[in-house]
Write a protein that holds these residues in place. Sequence first.
Motif, PDB file in Angstrom:
ATOM      1  N   PHE A  56      25.833 -47.936 -68.678  1.00 56.39           N
ATOM      2  CA  PHE A  56      24.423 -48.157 -68.355  1.00 56.39           C
ATOM      3  C   PHE A  56      24.232 -49.002 -67.100  1.00 56.39           C
ATOM      4  O   PHE A  56      23.098 -49.199 -66.669  1.00 56.39           O
ATOM      5  CB  PHE A  56      23.708 -48.812 -69.535  1.00 56.39           C
ATOM      6  CG  PHE A  56      23.417 -47.865 -70.663  1.00 56.39           C
ATOM      7  CD1 PHE A  56      22.204 -47.194 -70.736  1.00 56.39           C
ATOM      8  CD2 PHE A  56      24.349 -47.646 -71.666  1.00 56.39           C
ATOM      9  CE1 PHE A  56      21.928 -46.321 -71.776  1.00 56.39           C
ATOM     10  CE2 PHE A  56      24.087 -46.774 -72.712  1.00 56.39           C
ATOM     11  CZ  PHE A  56      22.875 -46.104 -72.764  1.00 56.39           C
ATOM     12  N   ASN A  57      25.345 -49.504 -66.530  1.00 54.01           N
ATOM     13  CA  ASN A  57      25.253 -50.333 -65.324  1.00 54.01           C
ATOM     14  C   ASN A  57      24.194 -51.423 -65.480  1.00 54.01           C
ATOM     15  O   ASN A  57      23.392 -51.675 -64.582  1.00 54.01           O
ATOM     16  CB  ASN A  57      24.946 -49.469 -64.102  1.00 54.01           C
ATOM     17  CG  ASN A  57      26.193 -48.775 -63.574  1.00 54.01           C
ATOM     18  OD1 ASN A  57      27.171 -49.432 -63.236  1.00 54.01           O
ATOM     19  ND2 ASN A  57      26.165 -47.450 -63.522  1.00 54.01           N
ATOM     20  N   LEU A 123      29.744 -57.064 -69.248  1.00 50.55           N
ATOM     21  CA  LEU A 123      29.515 -56.032 -70.268  1.00 50.55           C
ATOM     22  C   LEU A 123      28.409 -55.107 -69.781  1.00 50.55           C
ATOM     23  O   LEU A 123      27.244 -55.509 -69.700  1.00 50.55           O
ATOM     24  CB  LEU A 123      29.115 -56.679 -71.597  1.00 50.55           C
ATOM     25  CG  LEU A 123      28.770 -55.721 -72.746  1.00 50.55           C
ATOM     26  CD1 LEU A 123      29.973 -54.862 -73.116  1.00 50.55           C
ATOM     27  CD2 LEU A 123      28.273 -56.503 -73.963  1.00 50.55           C
ATOM     28  N   ILE A 124      28.781 -53.868 -69.413  1.00 53.21           N
ATOM     29  CA  ILE A 124      27.784 -52.912 -68.924  1.00 53.21           C
ATOM     30  C   ILE A 124      27.898 -51.555 -69.625  1.00 53.21           C
ATOM     31  O   ILE A 124      27.090 -50.665 -69.366  1.00 53.21           O
ATOM     32  CB  ILE A 124      27.894 -52.704 -67.398  1.00 53.21           C
ATOM     33  CG1 ILE A 124      29.244 -52.100 -67.029  1.00 53.21           C
ATOM     34  CG2 ILE A 124      27.676 -54.023 -66.661  1.00 53.21           C
ATOM     35  CD1 ILE A 124      29.343 -51.715 -65.561  1.00 53.21           C
ATOM     36  N   ASP A 125      28.900 -51.399 -70.498  1.00 50.78           N
ATOM     37  CA  ASP A 125      29.084 -50.141 -71.239  1.00 50.78           C
ATOM     38  C   ASP A 125      28.695 -50.374 -72.692  1.00 50.78           C
ATOM     39  O   ASP A 125      29.177 -51.324 -73.321  1.00 50.78           O
ATOM     40  CB  ASP A 125      30.541 -49.672 -71.151  1.00 50.78           C
ATOM     41  CG  ASP A 125      31.003 -49.500 -69.713  1.00 50.78           C
ATOM     42  OD1 ASP A 125      30.827 -48.396 -69.179  1.00 50.78           O
ATOM     43  OD2 ASP A 125      31.529 -50.482 -69.136  1.00 50.78           O
ATOM     44  N   TYR A 126      27.860 -49.486 -73.231  1.00 43.99           N
ATOM     45  CA  TYR A 126      27.296 -49.740 -74.553  1.00 43.99           C
ATOM     46  C   TYR A 126      27.315 -48.486 -75.430  1.00 43.99           C
ATOM     47  O   TYR A 126      27.414 -47.357 -74.937  1.00 43.99           O
ATOM     48  CB  TYR A 126      25.843 -50.219 -74.431  1.00 43.99           C
ATOM     49  CG  TYR A 126      25.673 -51.434 -73.559  1.00 43.99           C
ATOM     50  CD1 TYR A 126      25.998 -52.701 -74.029  1.00 43.99           C
ATOM     51  CD2 TYR A 126      25.182 -51.312 -72.261  1.00 43.99           C
ATOM     52  CE1 TYR A 126      25.834 -53.823 -73.224  1.00 43.99           C
ATOM     53  CE2 TYR A 126      25.026 -52.431 -71.451  1.00 43.99           C
ATOM     54  CZ  TYR A 126      25.353 -53.677 -71.938  1.00 43.99           C
ATOM     55  OH  TYR A 126      25.203 -54.773 -71.147  1.00 43.99           O
ATOM     56  N   ILE A 127      27.193 -48.749 -76.727  1.00 45.50           N
ATOM     57  CA  ILE A 127      26.964 -47.695 -77.712  1.00 45.50           C
ATOM     58  C   ILE A 127      25.692 -48.073 -78.470  1.00 45.50           C
ATOM     59  O   ILE A 127      25.613 -49.146 -79.078  1.00 45.50           O
ATOM     60  CB  ILE A 127      28.150 -47.541 -78.677  1.00 45.50           C
ATOM     61  CG1 ILE A 127      29.405 -47.126 -77.885  1.00 45.50           C
ATOM     62  CG2 ILE A 127      27.840 -46.508 -79.760  1.00 45.50           C
ATOM     63  CD1 ILE A 127      30.661 -47.035 -78.722  1.00 45.50           C
ATOM     64  N   LEU A 128      24.692 -47.205 -78.398  1.00 44.07           N
ATOM     65  CA  LEU A 128      23.394 -47.459 -79.018  1.00 44.07           C
ATOM     66  C   LEU A 128      23.187 -46.528 -80.200  1.00 44.07           C
ATOM     67  O   LEU A 128      23.616 -45.376 -80.175  1.00 44.07           O
ATOM     68  CB  LEU A 128      22.261 -47.245 -78.004  1.00 44.07           C
ATOM     69  CG  LEU A 128      22.451 -47.774 -76.576  1.00 44.07           C
ATOM     70  CD1 LEU A 128      21.239 -47.433 -75.736  1.00 44.07           C
ATOM     71  CD2 LEU A 128      22.705 -49.267 -76.588  1.00 44.07           C
ATOM     72  N   VAL A 129      22.520 -47.015 -81.223  1.00 44.59           N
ATOM     73  CA  VAL A 129      22.111 -46.179 -82.347  1.00 44.59           C
ATOM     74  C   VAL A 129      20.670 -46.520 -82.689  1.00 44.59           C
ATOM     75  O   VAL A 129      20.129 -47.541 -82.244  1.00 44.59           O
ATOM     76  CB  VAL A 129      23.012 -46.385 -83.595  1.00 44.59           C
ATOM     77  CG1 VAL A 129      24.458 -46.037 -83.291  1.00 44.59           C
ATOM     78  CG2 VAL A 129      22.879 -47.798 -84.137  1.00 44.59           C
ATOM     79  N   ARG A 130      20.047 -45.677 -83.479  1.00 47.25           N
ATOM     80  CA  ARG A 130      18.700 -45.988 -83.951  1.00 47.25           C
ATOM     81  C   ARG A 130      18.759 -47.200 -84.873  1.00 47.25           C
ATOM     82  O   ARG A 130      19.701 -47.369 -85.655  1.00 47.25           O
ATOM     83  CB  ARG A 130      18.113 -44.781 -84.668  1.00 47.25           C
ATOM     84  CG  ARG A 130      17.622 -43.709 -83.694  1.00 47.25           C
ATOM     85  CD  ARG A 130      17.124 -42.481 -84.394  1.00 47.25           C
ATOM     86  NE  ARG A 130      16.397 -41.611 -83.457  1.00 47.25           N
ATOM     87  CZ  ARG A 130      16.189 -40.321 -83.644  1.00 47.25           C
ATOM     88  NH1 ARG A 130      16.643 -39.731 -84.735  1.00 47.25           N
ATOM     89  NH2 ARG A 130      15.521 -39.615 -82.756  1.00 47.25           N
ATOM     90  N   GLN A 131      17.746 -48.039 -84.800  1.00 46.39           N
ATOM     91  CA  GLN A 131      17.742 -49.281 -85.574  1.00 46.39           C
ATOM     92  C   GLN A 131      17.868 -49.021 -87.067  1.00 46.39           C
ATOM     93  O   GLN A 131      18.529 -49.773 -87.786  1.00 46.39           O
ATOM     94  CB  GLN A 131      16.469 -50.069 -85.265  1.00 46.39           C
ATOM     95  CG  GLN A 131      16.410 -50.587 -83.840  1.00 46.39           C
ATOM     96  CD  GLN A 131      15.060 -51.170 -83.475  1.00 46.39           C
ATOM     97  OE1 GLN A 131      14.167 -51.271 -84.312  1.00 46.39           O
ATOM     98  NE2 GLN A 131      14.897 -51.546 -82.209  1.00 46.39           N
ATOM     99  N   ARG A 132      17.265 -47.949 -87.527  1.00 49.14           N
ATOM    100  CA  ARG A 132      17.337 -47.657 -88.970  1.00 49.14           C
ATOM    101  C   ARG A 132      18.742 -47.256 -89.414  1.00 49.14           C
ATOM    102  O   ARG A 132      19.066 -47.295 -90.606  1.00 49.14           O
ATOM    103  CB  ARG A 132      16.354 -46.530 -89.305  1.00 49.14           C
ATOM    104  CG  ARG A 132      16.735 -45.199 -88.672  1.00 49.14           C
ATOM    105  CD  ARG A 132      16.037 -44.040 -89.341  1.00 49.14           C
ATOM    106  NE  ARG A 132      16.618 -42.796 -88.932  1.00 49.14           N
ATOM    107  CZ  ARG A 132      16.003 -41.868 -88.216  1.00 49.14           C
ATOM    108  NH1 ARG A 132      14.749 -42.048 -87.818  1.00 49.14           N
ATOM    109  NH2 ARG A 132      16.621 -40.746 -87.894  1.00 49.14           N
ATOM    110  N   ASP A 133      19.608 -46.850 -88.437  1.00 51.82           N
ATOM    111  CA  ASP A 133      20.965 -46.412 -88.770  1.00 51.82           C
ATOM    112  C   ASP A 133      21.996 -47.505 -88.550  1.00 51.82           C
ATOM    113  O   ASP A 133      23.202 -47.230 -88.598  1.00 51.82           O
ATOM    114  CB  ASP A 133      21.340 -45.180 -87.934  1.00 51.82           C
ATOM    115  CG  ASP A 133      20.484 -43.968 -88.274  1.00 51.82           C
ATOM    116  OD1 ASP A 133      20.080 -43.846 -89.442  1.00 51.82           O
ATOM    117  OD2 ASP A 133      20.226 -43.147 -87.369  1.00 51.82           O
TER     118      ASP A 133
END
Length: 210
Positions: A56-57, A123-133
């Motif tokens: 995500f830079n 830290l510029i690389d991420y893994i995102l999920v929906r908050q409910r998950d």
Amino acid sequence: MSMRLSLTNKEFATLLSVYAPTLQAEPAEKDRFYSELRYVLRRTPAADKVIILGDFNARVGRDGVSWRRVLDRHGIDNCNKNGGLLLESCIELQLIITKTVFQQKKNRLMTTWRHPWSKHWHLIDYILVRQRDRRYVLHTRVMSSAECHTDHRLVRCKIRLHFKPKPRKGGSLRKTYKLSKLQSAEVRSVFQVGFQSKLKNVSDLEGSLT
């Protein structure tokens, strides 16, 4: 890139691989990236489990109070302009940055990229999920020892998902033989003729190869 996987109980998981513009990119380019990301997520069925992975830079910082439900307690660095764009998008799309949920003791297990001039790690690389998950995410960590032929460190996320079994083509792969039929002289004779014919074909093929 996107990929949709079948899970059990008629559920699905959608994986998105992204690359966001750098800090030096034009504002219009950054706006276009997040507009496309919003467009893709809005087209994704609301019931899908969404997993977004990529560079995500952006540095999102550690202000888990102001960005509650998006950032957890284990962020690092200071937030920059790209980080603000990412955090605002996470608020709008109800996403959480999983890396900030889990504590890691050493700096090399928390950062993913070293600035070529300052030599500082960020830290510029991420893994995102929906908050409910969030409850399905078991762990997210940086794999500092992984060799990926890149100047970024690998980020690994363990998620509890139950995939739908792949259907077998043509039914069962295991053949069954009714050996009791060989007690019949007629059936046994037909089998022997067919078996001898197959052996001859194999023998003829080996002879032609030599």
